[in-house]
Write an enzyme that holds these catalytic residues in place. Structure first.
Site: not given
Length: 165
Positions: A53-54
């Site tokens: 996600c990052t």
């Protein structure tokens, strides 16, 4: 043999996007229908501070111009609280809003909510990694749902859809 669940999207390309209001990372209401007249990119993601996600949100943040910013409203949506999203946004210097779908109602409406089958822990209330491009009239022009949380959305396809609007 492990049991698998087939996730069926509830919205598709050509559909009018369901309207919703969620709260941003800074606890302000954000309503989809208020963005009429401009393209919107919705990026549902499983969880802040996770590696994939990052990487995804930083890739979009770094290439905002190619995604049509500032004319295009880019938002990330997860079931994290606004407090977690605020910290995630600050740590990563994200230049677009993050929305808290804490009860997963919007994720469910869009057909991107895991149903007690996220990881072997069978977590519920988690958004699948997915991307939607909505045109200025509120019509979904691109829809991608990745059941494998480790797979990034097709950024090139998103950009091509935005370029065609």
């Amino acid at each position: 043999m492990p049991e698998t669940t087939q996730h069926v999207p509830r919205v598709a390309e050509g559909d009018e996007a369901p309207d919703f209001t969620l709260f941003t990372h800074d606890m302000e209401p954000w309503t989809l229908s208020e963005k009429r007249g401009q393209p919107v990119v919705l990026l549902f993601f499983p969880g802040a501070f996770t590696s994939v996600c990052t990487t995804e949100l930083n890739a979009v943040n770094t290439d905002r111009d190619a995604f049509g910013a500032p004319e295009t409203a880019i938002v990330g949506i997860s079931t994290d609280s606004p407090f977690v999203l605020d910290e995630f946004r600050k740590v990563n210097d994200l230049q677009f809003s993050l929305l808290s779908d804490h009860d997963a109602d919007v994720s469910e409406t869009f057909g991107v909510k895991y149903e007690n089958d996220f990881t072997p822990m069978k977590l519920d209330r988690i958004s699948m990694r997915s991307a939607f491009v909505i045109d200025g009239d509120g019509i979904i022009r691109y829809a991608e749902i990745t059941e494998n949380a480790g797979v990034q959305p097709d950024f090139d396809a998103i950009k091509e859809t935005l370029d065609a609007l």
